[in-house]
Design an enzyme around this catalytic site. Structure first.
Site, PDB file in Angstrom:
ATOM      1  N   ASP A  37       0.815  -1.216   0.000  1.00  0.00           N
ATOM      2  CA  ASP A  37       0.000   0.000   0.000  1.00  0.00           C
ATOM      3  C   ASP A  37       0.849   1.266   0.000  1.00  0.00           C
ATOM      4  OD1 ASP A  37       0.865  -0.529   2.581  1.00  0.00           O
ATOM      5  OD2 ASP A  37      -1.045  -0.036   3.547  1.00  0.00           O
ATOM      6  N   MET A 125      -8.017  -7.029  12.179  1.00  0.00           N
ATOM      7  CA  MET A 125      -9.208  -6.953  11.332  1.00  0.00           C
ATOM      8  C   MET A 125      -9.790  -5.550  11.253  1.00  0.00           C
ATOM      9  SD  MET A 125     -11.101 -10.514  12.303  1.00  0.00           S
ATOM     10  CE  MET A 125     -12.518 -10.084  11.277  1.00  0.00           C
ATOM     11  N   SER A 127     -10.887  -3.065  13.525  1.00  0.00           N
ATOM     12  CA  SER A 127     -12.083  -2.618  14.234  1.00  0.00           C
ATOM     13  C   SER A 127     -12.162  -1.096  14.260  1.00  0.00           C
ATOM     14  CB  SER A 127     -12.103  -3.178  15.653  1.00  0.00           C
ATOM     15  OG  SER A 127     -10.928  -2.827  16.355  1.00  0.00           O
ATOM     16  N   SER A 128     -10.996  -0.436  14.299  1.00  0.00           N
ATOM     17  CA  SER A 128     -11.000   1.033  14.318  1.00  0.00           C
ATOM     18  C   SER A 128     -11.549   1.598  13.015  1.00  0.00           C
ATOM     19  CB  SER A 128      -9.594   1.576  14.566  1.00  0.00           C
ATOM     20  OG  SER A 128      -8.697   1.157  13.548  1.00  0.00           O
ATOM     21  N   ASP A 172      -7.926  -0.207   4.873  1.00  0.00           N
ATOM     22  CA  ASP A 172      -8.889  -0.675   5.864  1.00  0.00           C
ATOM     23  C   ASP A 172     -10.218   0.063   5.753  1.00  0.00           C
ATOM     24  OD1 ASP A 172      -6.746  -2.180   6.634  1.00  0.00           O
ATOM     25  OD2 ASP A 172      -6.360  -1.070   8.487  1.00  0.00           O
ATOM     26  N   TYR A 222       8.417  -1.178  10.669  1.00  0.00           N
ATOM     27  CA  TYR A 222       7.583  -0.689   9.565  1.00  0.00           C
ATOM     28  C   TYR A 222       8.242   0.535   8.926  1.00  0.00           C
ATOM     29  CZ  TYR A 222       3.593   1.645   7.308  1.00  0.00           C
ATOM     30  OH  TYR A 222       2.765   2.287   6.410  1.00  0.00           O
TER      31      TYR A 222
END
EC number: 2.7.1.6
Length: 398
Positions: A37, A125, A127-128, A172, A222
């Protein structure tokens, strides 16, 4: 899901009055396309049937009143002028959306909101993103805001980047808002153009195996990986000035300039270039309903993340090695930034119980730890919940 919806309805009626909208905002998985990304490449995520559910209504004030069912906390914020961050942290995911809506020229007033969900926290996953997308979608419905899909995702992303202070990418929020039941979403992270590819195999389950490992190393490493990719691009631009990112680099070109790159930088670049290609090949696999080839690309992706990008860990590698030997597993790889978190597995439904049993037993035997396992299917993106989904005592809108 019906029980969750009824809980949200009940809590709304306990804390607030009047009619409300019910919003379902899903979590997501990334089938393939990791660390591509921020290199302006491609990703292939899907929304899933684990969600945040929100009950939301306008309250004719300039106050946001928010109740989090899992924390059993009520928070109130004045949104009449500059919106201030909360020390509690969780309200900032909602307040940041209001802040960004206004910065993008959209006016909203006060609102009441109750939310809760069944998206596993800490399992990668998002959630935010589901929460941000859910309150954004709800406010857009309440205040008749016409916001294009790409802009809606950007608003949600910037709420997390600029208000919450987490530097996430756009994947996301984009797939949570725009996912489609029975389809994976290929997102071009440069242009934000997207396409849907069929994932309609009712005989296959998406299974996440959570190592339980959460490592701070992920954040610092990262940044290191991102810097290494940028270094590779700066060197390759000396030979082709049209290169803007690793998205523009062909493998043959990269191999031809291997000696011009630091050895580690070369390996990082090679993974990203090959991973981008794998995403495009995986899309073709889905078009052909070739789940065997798709699964093999997942294993190849993990090998690259393990040996070339070096963001895996012993726990993730153990889960992939275990899955490789179990009948009925089409593919498996680590999902997310790395150094912990989950593997994503495609498992034939008839082999699901055997898979869960084998993974649980072997992981405990090899590492002395228990593994959490979550099952899910591909679902639609953020949407209003209607009467057909649950018996609703208060008014919903379409």
């Amino acid at each position: 899901m019906k029980q969750l919806i009824k809980e949200i309805q009940s809590e709304f009626q306990n804390h607030f009055t009047g009619n409300y909208l019910l919003v379902n905002s899903p979590g997501r998985v990334n089938l393939i396309g990791e660390h591509t990304d921020y290199n302006e490449g491609f990703v292939l995520p899907a929304a899933v049937d684990k969600s945040i559910v929100l009950a939301i209504s306008a309250n004719d004030t300039q106050t946001a009143r928010i109740y989090a069912t899992d924390k059993e906390q009520l928070y109130k914020a004045d949104i009449s002028s500059e919106i201030k961050k909360s020390d509690k942290e969780w309200p900032n995911y909602l307040l940041g959306v209001v802040d960004q809506l206004r910065k993008h020229g959209y006016e909203v007033g006060g609102f009441d909101c109750v939310f809760g969900g069944n998206v596993p926290i800490g399992a990668g996953m998002s959630s935010s993103a589901a929460l941000e997308g859910g309150v954004l979608f709800g406010l857009a419905q309440l205040y008749d805001l016409e916001i294009p899909p790409a802009e809606m995702a950007q608003i949600a992303q910037k709420a997390e980047n600029e208000f919450v202070g987490v530097q996430c990418g756009i994947m996301d929020q984009f797939v949570s808002l725009n996912g489609k039941e029975g389809y994976a979403l290929k997102l071009d992270c440069r242009s934000l153009e997207y396409e849907f590819y069929p994932f309609k195999r009712d005989d296959i389950r998406i299974v996440l195996c959570d190592t339980g490992v959460r490592r701070e190393l992920a954040s610092s490493e990262y940044n290191v990986r991102r810097s290494q990719c940028e270094k590779g691009v700066s060197v390759l631009q000396n030979f082709d000035p049209d290169i803007q990112s690793l998205r523009d680099v062909e493998l043959e070109f990269l191999l031809a300039h291997e000696s011009d790159l630091d050895e580690t930088v070369f390996r990082r670049c090679k993974f990203v270039v090959e991973e981008n290609k794998r995403v495009l090949q995986a899309c073709n696999d889905l078009d052909k309903n070739d789940i065997l080839s798709f699964g093999q690309r997942m294993y190849q992706s993990h090998a690259g993340l393990r040996y070339e990008y070096e963001v895996s860990c012993d726990e993730l590698d153990a889960l992939v090695d275990i899955a490789w030997k179990i009948e009925g597993v089409f593919g498996c790889r680590m999902m997310g930034g790395g150094f912990g978190g989950c593997t994503i597995n495609l498992v034939k439904e008839q082999n699901l119980d055997h898979f869960i049993s084998e993974v649980s037993e072997q992981y405990l035997e090899k590492l002395g730890q228990k593994v959490k396992i979550y099952q899910m299917k591909v679902a639609g993106g953020t949407h209003l919940i209607h009467n057909s989904e649950v018996s609703i005592n208060a008014q919903t809108s379409s």
